[in-house]
Each structure stands twice: as C-alpha cells, then as structure tokens.
Scaffold this motif. Structure first.
Motif, PDB file in Angstrom:
ATOM      1  N   VAL A 215       9.852  -2.099  10.851  1.00 52.98           N
ATOM      2  CA  VAL A 215       8.406  -1.587  10.685  1.00 52.98           C
ATOM      3  C   VAL A 215       7.531  -2.724  10.155  1.00 52.98           C
ATOM      4  N   ILE A 216       6.114  -2.503  10.387  1.00 51.34           N
ATOM      5  CA  ILE A 216       5.170  -3.800   9.911  1.00 51.34           C
ATOM      6  C   ILE A 216       4.288  -2.986   8.910  1.00 51.34           C
ATOM      7  N   GLU A 217       4.330  -3.573   8.056  1.00 53.03           N
ATOM      8  CA  GLU A 217       3.592  -3.335   6.631  1.00 53.03           C
ATOM      9  C   GLU A 217       1.925  -3.577   7.098  1.00 53.03           C
ATOM     10  N   LEU A 218       1.306  -2.430   6.484  1.00 54.90           N
ATOM     11  CA  LEU A 218      -0.092  -2.507   6.291  1.00 54.90           C
ATOM     12  C   LEU A 218      -0.399  -2.602   4.913  1.00 54.90           C
ATOM     13  N   ASN A 219      -0.367  -3.976   4.173  1.00 56.11           N
ATOM     14  CA  ASN A 219      -0.514  -3.817   2.876  1.00 56.11           C
ATOM     15  C   ASN A 219      -1.795  -3.358   2.202  1.00 56.11           C
ATOM     16  N   ALA A 220      -1.805  -2.329   1.500  1.00 59.68           N
ATOM     17  CA  ALA A 220      -3.065  -1.635   1.245  1.00 59.68           C
ATOM     18  C   ALA A 220      -4.076  -2.107   0.123  1.00 59.68           C
TER      19      ALA A 220
ATOM     20  N   ASN B 270       5.033   0.317  20.184  1.00 59.05           N
ATOM     21  CA  ASN B 270       5.857   1.223  19.637  1.00 59.05           C
ATOM     22  C   ASN B 270       6.403   0.864  18.390  1.00 59.05           C
ATOM     23  N   VAL B 271       5.963  -0.027  17.786  1.00 52.22           N
ATOM     24  CA  VAL B 271       6.055  -0.480  16.400  1.00 52.22           C
ATOM     25  C   VAL B 271       5.373   0.369  15.211  1.00 52.22           C
ATOM     26  N   LEU B 272       6.234   0.960  14.452  1.00 55.02           N
ATOM     27  CA  LEU B 272       5.602   1.575  13.293  1.00 55.02           C
ATOM     28  C   LEU B 272       4.761   0.971  12.155  1.00 55.02           C
ATOM     29  N   ILE B 273       3.807   1.563  11.800  1.00 48.78           N
ATOM     30  CA  ILE B 273       3.193   0.823  10.767  1.00 48.78           C
ATOM     31  C   ILE B 273       3.476   1.705   9.248  1.00 48.78           C
ATOM     32  N   SER B 274       3.726   0.985   8.307  1.00 44.83           N
ATOM     33  CA  SER B 274       3.937   1.430   6.779  1.00 44.83           C
ATOM     34  C   SER B 274       2.506   1.061   6.067  1.00 44.83           C
ATOM     35  N   ILE B 275       1.974   2.109   5.554  1.00 45.93           N
ATOM     36  CA  ILE B 275       0.719   1.876   4.613  1.00 45.93           C
ATOM     37  C   ILE B 275       1.263   1.874   3.330  1.00 45.93           C
ATOM     38  N   ASN B 276       1.442   0.391   2.807  1.00 49.95           N
ATOM     39  CA  ASN B 276       2.081   0.512   1.458  1.00 49.95           C
ATOM     40  C   ASN B 276       1.054  -0.238   0.262  1.00 49.95           C
ATOM     41  N   PRO B 277       0.895   0.308  -0.682  1.00 49.79           N
ATOM     42  CA  PRO B 277       0.042  -0.232  -1.849  1.00 49.79           C
ATOM     43  C   PRO B 277       0.580  -1.432  -2.503  1.00 49.79           C
ATOM     44  N   ASP B 278       1.741  -1.805  -2.474  1.00 47.82           N
ATOM     45  CA  ASP B 278       2.320  -3.112  -3.205  1.00 47.82           C
ATOM     46  C   ASP B 278       1.891  -2.824  -4.762  1.00 47.82           C
TER      47      ASP B 278
ATOM     48  N   HIS C 184       1.651  -2.625  -8.460  1.00 42.51           N
ATOM     49  CA  HIS C 184       2.258  -3.100  -9.826  1.00 42.51           C
ATOM     50  C   HIS C 184       1.683  -2.493 -10.917  1.00 42.51           C
ATOM     51  N   GLU C 185       1.314  -1.185 -10.713  1.00 40.48           N
ATOM     52  CA  GLU C 185       0.897  -0.393 -11.807  1.00 40.48           C
ATOM     53  C   GLU C 185       0.569   1.111 -11.207  1.00 40.48           C
ATOM     54  N   LYS C 186       0.688   2.090 -12.148  1.00 40.98           N
ATOM     55  CA  LYS C 186       0.470   3.459 -11.569  1.00 40.98           C
ATOM     56  C   LYS C 186      -1.017   3.414 -10.754  1.00 40.98           C
ATOM     57  N   ASP C 187      -2.032   2.859 -11.439  1.00 40.71           N
ATOM     58  CA  ASP C 187      -3.372   3.005 -10.613  1.00 40.71           C
ATOM     59  C   ASP C 187      -3.370   2.301  -9.214  1.00 40.71           C
ATOM     60  N   GLY C 188      -2.480   1.353  -9.086  1.00 40.79           N
ATOM     61  CA  GLY C 188      -2.229   0.787  -7.788  1.00 40.79           C
ATOM     62  C   GLY C 188      -2.003   1.783  -6.581  1.00 40.79           C
ATOM     63  N   PHE C 189      -1.436   3.027  -6.826  1.00 39.84           N
ATOM     64  CA  PHE C 189      -1.029   4.044  -5.958  1.00 39.84           C
ATOM     65  C   PHE C 189      -2.501   4.097  -5.338  1.00 39.84           C
ATOM     66  N   GLN C 190      -3.604   4.159  -5.853  1.00 44.54           N
ATOM     67  CA  GLN C 190      -4.868   4.584  -5.266  1.00 44.54           C
ATOM     68  C   GLN C 190      -5.563   3.764  -4.153  1.00 44.54           C
TER      69      GLN C 190
END
Length: 530
Positions: free
Chosen positions: A455-460, A479-487, A489-495
């Motif tokens: 899978v290829i990351e889309l670092n958010a 047909n490569v899946l994308i993973s939307i990842n926040p990387d 380092h704290e709770k607010d990073g999920f935003q």
C-alpha cells in the motif's frame, strides 16, 4: 562596504566558528569587534588599516580583516568556514531565539540542515528532548518560522484555509452569496492567494483584520454568480478541454447545470485541473470521491514510546472517541535514535500493553505496527523474527536524503520487495515549502508496490501530503491501494486526516481504493493475508 555590512560579516564569521566549536576566545573577540564596528562614527571603508587599528575595541587582527573586506569584498576565513557549512543552516541561524550553540545541537543531534526540517522537528516535538531546549523554546521557534514562511508569499493549504474561512465568514455578514474560488477551492496543497467570489453591485470592503496572504475579491451579479464561480475555480486547461466557451448563455442556476449543458458528468471542484477529468466525465467514469466519513481507522501514529506527546492509551482512547474502529500504532524503529526509536525490549513491552488495551477497549482495536526505517541500501530495521511480530510495517526513509535517482529508487525497491512491508511511508520525503522530495523513478516504485501488494501512504500531515496527488492516478491504474495516514505525534494530529482526504480527492481516490476505509473486519483480513 558600510560599517553595518562589515559588522554583519564579522558577526557571521563568529557565529559559524561557534557552530563548528572553534576557539572560544577568538569567537569572543570577533563578537566584541562586531559590536564596536557598528558603533563607529566614521566610515571604515574610507579608513586606512593604521587608522582602523587605533579605534577603540579594534586590534591589529580585526583591523586586518576589515582591511581585507575593504580591498576584496570578501573574508578568506569566512569563505573557508562557509564551504563546510550546509547553506540551509544560515537561514536557521537567523531564526529568533536560536544562537549558534543551539543550532549546533540541532545540526549534530537531529541532523537538521534547513528551516523546513527544523519546523517539522517542532511539529514532531523533537526539540523538547534536547539539552538547552524546552516546550517554550520549541513553540517560539515554531512561531518564528511560521512568520518567516508567511512573508514568502506562499502558504500551506492548512494555513491559508483558516484565513480564507474567517474572511468568508465576515463577508457573509454583509453579502448574500460568498464562495471561495480558485486554487483554494481546488484545495491545492500550496496556496498563492485567496480568491473569493462575492455577489454584489456595491463596493466590496475586506474585513479590517491583519492578513498576510494576498486576497482577491471577484464581484459577480446575481445572474453571473455561478458562471463566475465556475470560470474562476477551474484552470484554463479545464475550461479549454470542457469547451465551456462554446456555451452561449452565462446565466446558470448552478454549476451542475453548466456540466449538464456540456454533456459532462459533474466534476467536483478539487478535480478541475485540466488533467484527465474531462475525458472521464464524458463517459461518466469519475468515481464517487472519498469523504472523511468513509474513513474507518487511523494508521501510522506515534506515542510516548518514541517521539509522541501522548501515551498509547491516550491515543487509542481519543481515536475511539472520534468514532474510528481501529488505530495503527507505528512508533519509530531503533535506527531512528533521534526520535527515541524502539529497541526490541521496548517493542515487547508495547505489544503487551496493546494486548491489555485491546481487551479494555474492544471492539475497538489497536494494531501492532512499526515505522521501520529503510536503511541506506534498502533493508528494513530489525531482523525477520521481530518484523513478523507486527500486524503492519510502515517502511519509511528518514536519513541519507541526498541520494541520486538511481540509488534512491533502488533503495525503495528493495524495501518494497521485503515481504514484511505493508505500507510505503511518505514516499518522496518532501516537506512542502521547505524541502524537495528526493529524486525517484515513480513509475518503477508504484509498479513494484503493485507487484508486491504494498500500500502507498498518503501522509496527511499538511507539511508533507506525500505521495503527491499527481501520481495517485497511476497508483489507481495499477490497483495500488492508498492509505490516508496522519503520522500523528499527538491526539490533535488525527485532525490532519481532513487534509489527507482533500488531497486524496484530487487524486480521485474513492472509499474502494483506500485501505483505511475498510471496516475493522476487512482490514484485519487484509493485514493477516499480507
């Protein structure tokens, strides 16, 4: 050279000498001289060497340097020390609150060689672990960098959007129809100006607030509002390919009506770049674009086990409270010493804690992951017996970023071919407005991910947004899946997931082509099979 320019040159020499830990007595002498030179009432460029020597605070050695500057415009000593100093550190030295000693620590301990790298280190809370630094220093450095970036005329989408929304809110108090348009409506990752369409026949006044980015107000009448919005949102290539100019009337009730008259599927604003969206719209082939509500989990996150601010339980509990079904914890691997990378014993401890929390928080699940450094020639951190204990491995490059294209590509290809690699993390290593990504043969990398089911990351993170959305279309073709990842380092990073979705939509990612849009059961099966 003016006295001020001479003083600045002497001061820079002293700073660089201190940066390289050279003779402290000589450094002190240069700093004192710089101070004295700036105070002199006479123009040193018009003075002889003998006259300069007699000035208070200036001795023979300093007088010789000033004479050299007057004669040649250069200082050999400075030229020499510049040759062994990364050019980006000169910008770092200009940041308020950072002296040469602190910059030396940043350089030697964290490998920071540019303002962009420093800012990202602040985002990841790396500075607070260094001797002589703290939370206040880190925050002051971060704010200073933001100020510098704001004055360069280019903004990250995340920063520009906040300003844009506040201006729109103010304008809507006086005008019936107000909409963002242009590159900010297309959600480009870099914004040069904020463009706003306003329905008004009167003079339009901007809100009286301090705004560091250029704002363009585009007036429109009630009849022309939607055509003006359409014309200013799209690139010229999109307008040309759509043959919009062939439409006679410009009085539309909506943008949907415009596309209907063009015999095209409705095209979301993010896609109106003039690439392949028109061709796809002719055959109704644009998929339903992903939305934040499609995301079921958050992968690639950090905790206090490495360089995060919040504990494993705090991150997991917050993730569950946000409505997600699962969390992928991927703290740094042991080679990332600067980020508190996990030694094998720390991994065992973390895995035991995850087992306990999974019982406590079920049906919510924490996946055991690691962000494994891709070493110089492509191997992953840790031996196979440890790699196989993880549910997922995000393979990322964090060091040796200056390889040529061939070597950098080979390095990633080897990591992708490792059977334990689940996701390729922030592919290019870029930091927007701060650091270009390293050169890669993107087609080879994506082809390899397809062949190895990686899978290829889309670092958010809005400072990365990496993979570049312009390559996502090719990923989907393969047909490569994308993973939307926040990387995060704290709770607010999920935003930051929001910014990842904005960019994913530009790449035509749908829920079906996004890894973490899978349900908990689906992704559990996917990871088990991988």
């Amino acid at each position: 050279m003016t006295n001020s320019e001479i003083a600045d040159t002497i001061k820079l020499t002293a700073q660089l000498m201190e940066l390289h830990n050279e003779n402290p007595f000589k450094i002190k002498s240069l700093n004192n001289a710089s101070f004295q030179i700036d105070k002199q009432p006479v123009a040193l460029e018009n003075s002889t060497k003998d006259e300069i020597e007699k000035l208070p605070g200036i001795g023979k050695s300093i007088a010789a340097k000033i004479d050299e500057l007057n004669r040649t415009g250069q200082l050999a000593e400075l030229t020499e020390i510049l040759s062994k100093t990364p050019s980006g550190l000169l910008e770092v030295l200009r940041i308020k609150g950072l002296g040469p000693k602190k910059v030396s620590t940043l350089w030697n301990d964290l490998g920071i060689e540019s303002v962009g790298e420093l800012y990202y280190a602040c985002i990841e809370n790396r500075l607070i672990t260094l001797k002589g630094f703290g939370t206040k220093t880190q925050e002051a450095v971060k704010k200073s960098i933001e100020y510098i970036q704001a004055n360069k005329g280019k903004f990250l989408y995340a920063h520009a959007e906040v300003i844009a929304n506040s201006v729109v809110e103010e304008l809507r108090k006086k005008h019936k129809k107000v909409e963002l348009t242009g590159e900010i409506r297309r959600k480009n990752e870099i914004i040069n100006s904020i463009d706003i369409v306003v329905e008004s026949i009167d003079t339009i006044e901007l809100p009286s607030v301090s705004i560091p980015i250029k704002i363009n107000i585009i007036p429109a009448t009630q009849n022309s509002f939607h055509s003006t919005l359409f014309e200013t949102t799209a690139t010229s290539a999109h307008l040309e390919k759509s043959e919009y100019n062939k439409l006679g009337t410009k009085n539309f009730a909506s943008e949907e009506e415009i596309y209907k008259q063009l015999n095209l599927q409705y095209i979301e604003p993010e896609l109106r770049e003039g690439l392949n969206e028109i061709e796809l719209a002719k055959t109704n082939s644009i998929p339903k674009l992903i939305e934040t509500t499609d995301l079921k989990g958050v992968l690639h996150n950090h905790t206090t086990y490495s360089d995060g601010i919040h504990t494993l339980e705090e991150m997991a509990t917050h993730c569950k409270q946000l409505g997600y079904e699962y969390l992928g914890i991927c703290d740094h691997s042991q080679t990332a010493v600067y980020a508190g990378g996990l030694k094998p014993e720390a991994i065992l401890k973390q895995h035991a804690e995850i087992d306990i929390l999974n019982e406590k928080l079920k049906p919510f699940k924490i996946f055991k992951g690691i962000e494994s450094d891709i070493l110089n020639d492509g191997p992953l951190d840790y031996p196979e017996e440890l790699l196989k204990t993880f549910d997922m491995v995000v393979a990322s490059v964090h060091s040796s970023l200056k390889m040529d294209e061939e070597r950098a590509t080979k390095r990633l290809l080897k990591a992708i071919e490792n059977p334990y690699t689940t996701i390729l993390g922030h592919m290019s290593g870029r930091l927007l407005l701060s650091r270009e990504g390293y050169p890669l043969d993107y087609k080879k990398i994506i082809d390899a991910c397809a062949a190895n089911k990686v899978v290829i990351e889309l670092n958010a993170n809005p400072h990365r947004l990496d993979i570049d959305w312009r390559w996502i279309n090719y990923c989907l073709e393969k047909n490569v899946l994308i993973s939307i990842n926040p990387d995060a380092h704290e709770k607010d990073g999920f935003q930051d997931m929001y910014y990842g979705v904005c960019v994913a939509r530009k790449g035509m990612v749908s829920a079906q082509t996004c890894l973490n849009a899978m349900s908990l059961n689906e992704i559990s099966s996917f990871l088990k099979n991988k």
